[in-house]
Design a protein around this motif. Structure first.
Motif, PDB file in Angstrom:
ATOM      1  N   GLY A  73      26.569  -3.499  37.233  1.00 33.26           N
ATOM      2  CA  GLY A  73      26.422  -2.151  37.825  1.00 33.26           C
ATOM      3  C   GLY A  73      25.798  -1.190  36.825  1.00 33.26           C
ATOM      4  O   GLY A  73      24.877  -0.427  37.160  1.00 33.26           O
ATOM      5  N   ALA A  74      26.261  -1.226  35.586  1.00 33.72           N
ATOM      6  CA  ALA A  74      25.693  -0.352  34.545  1.00 33.72           C
ATOM      7  C   ALA A  74      24.261  -0.773  34.239  1.00 33.72           C
ATOM      8  O   ALA A  74      23.373   0.073  34.053  1.00 33.72           O
ATOM      9  CB  ALA A  74      26.553  -0.417  33.279  1.00 33.72           C
ATOM     10  N   ALA A  75      24.029  -2.097  34.210  1.00 36.15           N
ATOM     11  CA  ALA A  75      22.676  -2.586  33.907  1.00 36.15           C
ATOM     12  C   ALA A  75      21.691  -2.080  34.969  1.00 36.15           C
ATOM     13  O   ALA A  75      20.601  -1.612  34.643  1.00 36.15           O
ATOM     14  CB  ALA A  75      22.670  -4.111  33.829  1.00 36.15           C
ATOM     15  N   ASN A 108      15.440   8.314  31.552  1.00 36.98           N
ATOM     16  CA  ASN A 108      16.602   9.218  31.577  1.00 36.98           C
ATOM     17  C   ASN A 108      17.302   9.157  30.232  1.00 36.98           C
ATOM     18  O   ASN A 108      17.176   8.178  29.516  1.00 36.98           O
ATOM     19  CB  ASN A 108      17.626   8.766  32.631  1.00 36.98           C
ATOM     20  N   THR A 109      18.107  10.168  29.971  1.00 35.42           N
ATOM     21  CA  THR A 109      18.891  10.126  28.730  1.00 35.42           C
ATOM     22  C   THR A 109      20.113   9.222  28.956  1.00 35.42           C
ATOM     23  O   THR A 109      20.493   8.932  30.098  1.00 35.42           O
ATOM     24  CB  THR A 109      19.386  11.522  28.305  1.00 35.42           C
ATOM     25  N   ASN A 110      20.734   8.839  27.850  1.00 37.81           N
ATOM     26  CA  ASN A 110      21.922   7.975  27.918  1.00 37.81           C
ATOM     27  C   ASN A 110      23.044   8.662  28.706  1.00 37.81           C
ATOM     28  O   ASN A 110      23.712   8.034  29.533  1.00 37.81           O
ATOM     29  CB  ASN A 110      22.413   7.636  26.505  1.00 37.81           C
ATOM     30  N   ASP A 111      23.255   9.947  28.436  1.00 38.76           N
ATOM     31  CA  ASP A 111      24.367  10.656  29.108  1.00 38.76           C
ATOM     32  C   ASP A 111      24.111  10.834  30.605  1.00 38.76           C
ATOM     33  O   ASP A 111      25.047  10.760  31.407  1.00 38.76           O
ATOM     34  CB  ASP A 111      24.611  12.030  28.448  1.00 38.76           C
ATOM     35  N   GLU A 112      22.854  11.059  30.975  1.00 35.21           N
ATOM     36  CA  GLU A 112      22.541  11.212  32.414  1.00 35.21           C
ATOM     37  C   GLU A 112      22.928   9.951  33.177  1.00 35.21           C
ATOM     38  O   GLU A 112      23.558  10.013  34.237  1.00 35.21           O
ATOM     39  CB  GLU A 112      21.025  11.421  32.606  1.00 35.21           C
ATOM     40  N   LEU A 113      22.546   8.799  32.608  1.00 31.82           N
ATOM     41  CA  LEU A 113      22.816   7.540  33.310  1.00 31.82           C
ATOM     42  C   LEU A 113      24.304   7.199  33.299  1.00 31.82           C
ATOM     43  O   LEU A 113      24.837   6.675  34.272  1.00 31.82           O
ATOM     44  CB  LEU A 113      21.994   6.405  32.697  1.00 31.82           C
ATOM     45  N   GLN A 126      26.741   9.364  33.340  1.00 27.40           N
ATOM     46  CA  GLN A 126      27.368  10.222  34.360  1.00 27.40           C
ATOM     47  C   GLN A 126      27.127   9.648  35.762  1.00 27.40           C
ATOM     48  O   GLN A 126      28.036   9.591  36.595  1.00 27.40           O
ATOM     49  CB  GLN A 126      26.780  11.639  34.266  1.00 27.40           C
ATOM     50  N   LYS A 127      25.904   9.190  36.008  1.00 27.01           N
ATOM     51  CA  LYS A 127      25.554   8.632  37.315  1.00 27.01           C
ATOM     52  C   LYS A 127      26.418   7.389  37.604  1.00 27.01           C
ATOM     53  O   LYS A 127      26.868   7.182  38.739  1.00 27.01           O
ATOM     54  CB  LYS A 127      24.065   8.239  37.285  1.00 27.01           C
ATOM     55  N   PHE A 128      26.612   6.604  36.580  1.00 25.61           N
ATOM     56  CA  PHE A 128      27.425   5.383  36.721  1.00 25.61           C
ATOM     57  C   PHE A 128      28.870   5.752  37.078  1.00 25.61           C
ATOM     58  O   PHE A 128      29.465   5.171  37.987  1.00 25.61           O
ATOM     59  CB  PHE A 128      27.368   4.591  35.401  1.00 25.61           C
ATOM     60  N   VAL A 129      29.421   6.735  36.373  1.00 27.68           N
ATOM     61  CA  VAL A 129      30.815   7.140  36.657  1.00 27.68           C
ATOM     62  C   VAL A 129      30.894   7.683  38.088  1.00 27.68           C
ATOM     63  O   VAL A 129      31.814   7.335  38.839  1.00 27.68           O
ATOM     64  CB  VAL A 129      31.306   8.187  35.628  1.00 27.68           C
ATOM     65  N   ASP A 130      29.908   8.503  38.471  1.00 31.76           N
ATOM     66  CA  ASP A 130      29.924   9.090  39.819  1.00 31.76           C
ATOM     67  C   ASP A 130      29.888   8.010  40.910  1.00 31.76           C
ATOM     68  O   ASP A 130      30.493   8.167  41.963  1.00 31.76           O
ATOM     69  CB  ASP A 130      28.734  10.053  40.003  1.00 31.76           C
ATOM     70  N   GLU A 131      29.172   6.936  40.650  1.00 37.37           N
ATOM     71  CA  GLU A 131      29.100   5.875  41.669  1.00 37.37           C
ATOM     72  C   GLU A 131      30.302   4.944  41.624  1.00 37.37           C
ATOM     73  O   GLU A 131      30.733   4.428  42.647  1.00 37.37           O
ATOM     74  CB  GLU A 131      27.830   5.043  41.461  1.00 37.37           C
ATOM     75  N   THR A 132      30.830   4.727  40.431  1.00 36.14           N
ATOM     76  CA  THR A 132      31.870   3.710  40.276  1.00 36.14           C
ATOM     77  C   THR A 132      33.260   4.219  40.621  1.00 36.14           C
ATOM     78  O   THR A 132      34.097   3.456  41.129  1.00 36.14           O
ATOM     79  CB  THR A 132      31.841   3.149  38.822  1.00 36.14           C
ATOM     80  N   ALA A 133      33.530   5.500  40.358  1.00 35.95           N
ATOM     81  CA  ALA A 133      34.882   6.027  40.607  1.00 35.95           C
ATOM     82  C   ALA A 133      35.306   5.839  42.078  1.00 35.95           C
ATOM     83  O   ALA A 133      36.420   5.343  42.329  1.00 35.95           O
ATOM     84  CB  ALA A 133      34.967   7.486  40.175  1.00 35.95           C
ATOM     85  N   PRO A 134      34.460   6.172  43.067  1.00 37.77           N
ATOM     86  CA  PRO A 134      34.888   5.924  44.457  1.00 37.77           C
ATOM     87  C   PRO A 134      35.059   4.441  44.776  1.00 37.77           C
ATOM     88  O   PRO A 134      35.872   4.075  45.614  1.00 37.77           O
ATOM     89  CB  PRO A 134      33.743   6.523  45.301  1.00 37.77           C
ATOM     90  N   GLN A 135      34.297   3.585  44.089  1.00 33.92           N
ATOM     91  CA  GLN A 135      34.443   2.141  44.332  1.00 33.92           C
ATOM     92  C   GLN A 135      35.818   1.661  43.839  1.00 33.92           C
ATOM     93  O   GLN A 135      36.471   0.847  44.495  1.00 33.92           O
ATOM     94  CB  GLN A 135      33.325   1.364  43.615  1.00 33.92           C
ATOM     95  N   ALA A 136      36.245   2.189  42.685  1.00 34.29           N
ATOM     96  CA  ALA A 136      37.572   1.832  42.162  1.00 34.29           C
ATOM     97  C   ALA A 136      38.643   2.304  43.136  1.00 34.29           C
ATOM     98  O   ALA A 136      39.615   1.586  43.411  1.00 34.29           O
ATOM     99  CB  ALA A 136      37.775   2.452  40.784  1.00 34.29           C
TER     100      ALA A 136
END
Ligand code: FAQ
Length: 331
Positions: free
Chosen positions: A146-148, A236-241, A243-253
């Motif tokens: 997912g992060a990749a 994109n910057t490291n932090d942008e991506l 944040q995007k990962f957390v935003d997508e993954t939190a609802p999945q968890a």
């Protein structure tokens, strides 16, 4: 102990006016969104930075086979085994496309391997963590792939043609990988026994922060981001991506009924994003310096595979030479 070099090559990004006429024309091509192809002019630093990033990416794909390869013989069903086998094989393919892309920049695959084995080149920190249970195969697919994907989808638009094109196929396959991982998590966390649920939670606990580290250091500590983004080697910057990962993954968890191991994780109405805790950056740099739980094991395995394959490479070279000689004789 083996140590991956942590070196800073970061310089301020020069303005157009500060560039030589050739480099200015090159930068303008990038700014217009043109693709750069292998035989075309490119500044030496652009070439070197691409070899670094593509090479490390390729190494990550092949070292990344190891934590999952460990579970092929222990998959719980034939279907899971076939899926995992296909996934691990895909990762080898990704490594090969990426090594080919790097070779178009004038570095050989042997040189890249040598730099990996010598500790001069890195591979993703995530693969220095162990995979302890079958639930880890779910967590790796869900979180690591997912992060990749989060990082690689924008790279389909990267300025270097061979890298961008390799990314198109890689991203398609990575999305299958992510889904097979999520499917394992559904089976264990939503439809499984209490023990399987516990294993799924434990896998999330161990893989959460290492997955966040995959995006690289925070923007303020990133050495290459500014220049790489100016050259569209990174989009994109490291932090942008992250944040995007957390935003997508939190609802999945949440859907899985699992708890992300971060007390600060909370939806923020004002920002429209999740607030979350940063990973432990000391741990990140420690892993980069060779002190992660599996650094030595991973690198020793790669070196052994290279040494064990020497007779195959020699045999193939001898066969190719014999064929070329025959063809030359035939006219
Ligand atoms: N691990 O200045 P930045 C996968 C290094 S593919 C190790 O921010 P940059 C598929 C960085 O190299 C995963 N080292 O660097 C799969 C630099 O050191 P250097 C790999 C890291 O390049 C799934 C230094 O720190 N993906 O998982 C890491 O602008 C499942 C300073 O950092 C890619 O490679 C790290 N996590 O940004 C396979 C994607 N983070 O070189 C099997 C392409 C940073 O000066 C199973 N790469 N470093 O010695 C990128 O997008 C970038 O290179 C970043 C780092 C974002 C990884």
């Amino acid at each position: 102990m083996y140590s991956q070099m942590v070196k800073s090559t970061g310089k301020a990004v020069p303005t157009l006016a500060e560039l030589s006429p050739e480099d200015r024309a090159f930068q303008k091509r990038i700014d217009r969104g043109e693709k750069i192809e292998p035989k075309e002019y490119m500044p030496d630093a652009y070439r070197k930075n691409l070899i670094r990033q593509i090479g490390q990416h390729a190494h990550s794909e092949i070292v990344g086979q190891l934590p999952e390869g460990n579970w092929i013989t222990r998959a719980p069903t034939l279907e899971r085994k076939a899926n995992l086998l296909a996934k691990v094989q895909d990762e080898a393919g990704h490594g090969l496309y990426l090594y080919c892309a790097a070779e178009t920049l004038g570095v050989s695959r042997d040189e890249l391997y040598q730099m990996l084995h010598d500790g001069q080149m890195k591979y993703s920190s995530i693969f220095n963590y162990p995979t302890l249970t079958w639930a880890d195969m779910g967590a790796v697919g869900w979180l690591v792939d997912g992060a990749a994907i989060m990082n690689q989808v924008p790279l389909q638009r990267t300025s270097y043609g061979p890298y961008a094109r390799a990314m198109v196929r890689i991203c398609k396959e990575e999305s299958f990988h992510q889904r097979q991982g999520f499917h394992i998590m559904i089976a264990m966390a939503k439809n499984g026994t209490p023990e399987q649920f516990r294993m799924a939670q434990d896998a999330l606990n161990r893989f959460w922060y290492p997955s966040l580290m995959m995006f690289g250091p925070s923007d303020k500590d990133s050495v290459h981001s500014a220049q790489s983004m100016a050259w569209k080697i990174k989009m994109n910057t490291n932090d942008e991506l992250r944040q995007k990962f957390v935003d997508e993954t939190a609802p999945q968890a949440e859907f899985l009924g699992l708890t992300i191991p971060d007390e600060k994780l909370k939806w923020n109405e004002a920002t429209g994003h999740y607030d979350f805790s940063e990973p432990d950056w000391n741990e990140f740099y420690d892993v980069l310096n060779g002190n992660g739980p599996c650094n030595t094991e991973r690198l020793d395995t790669r070196k052994k595979a290279w040494a064990d394959g020497a007779w195959v490479r020699e045999g193939m070279m001898a066969h190719a030479e014999k064929k070329a000689l025959k063809a030359a004789k035939a006219g």
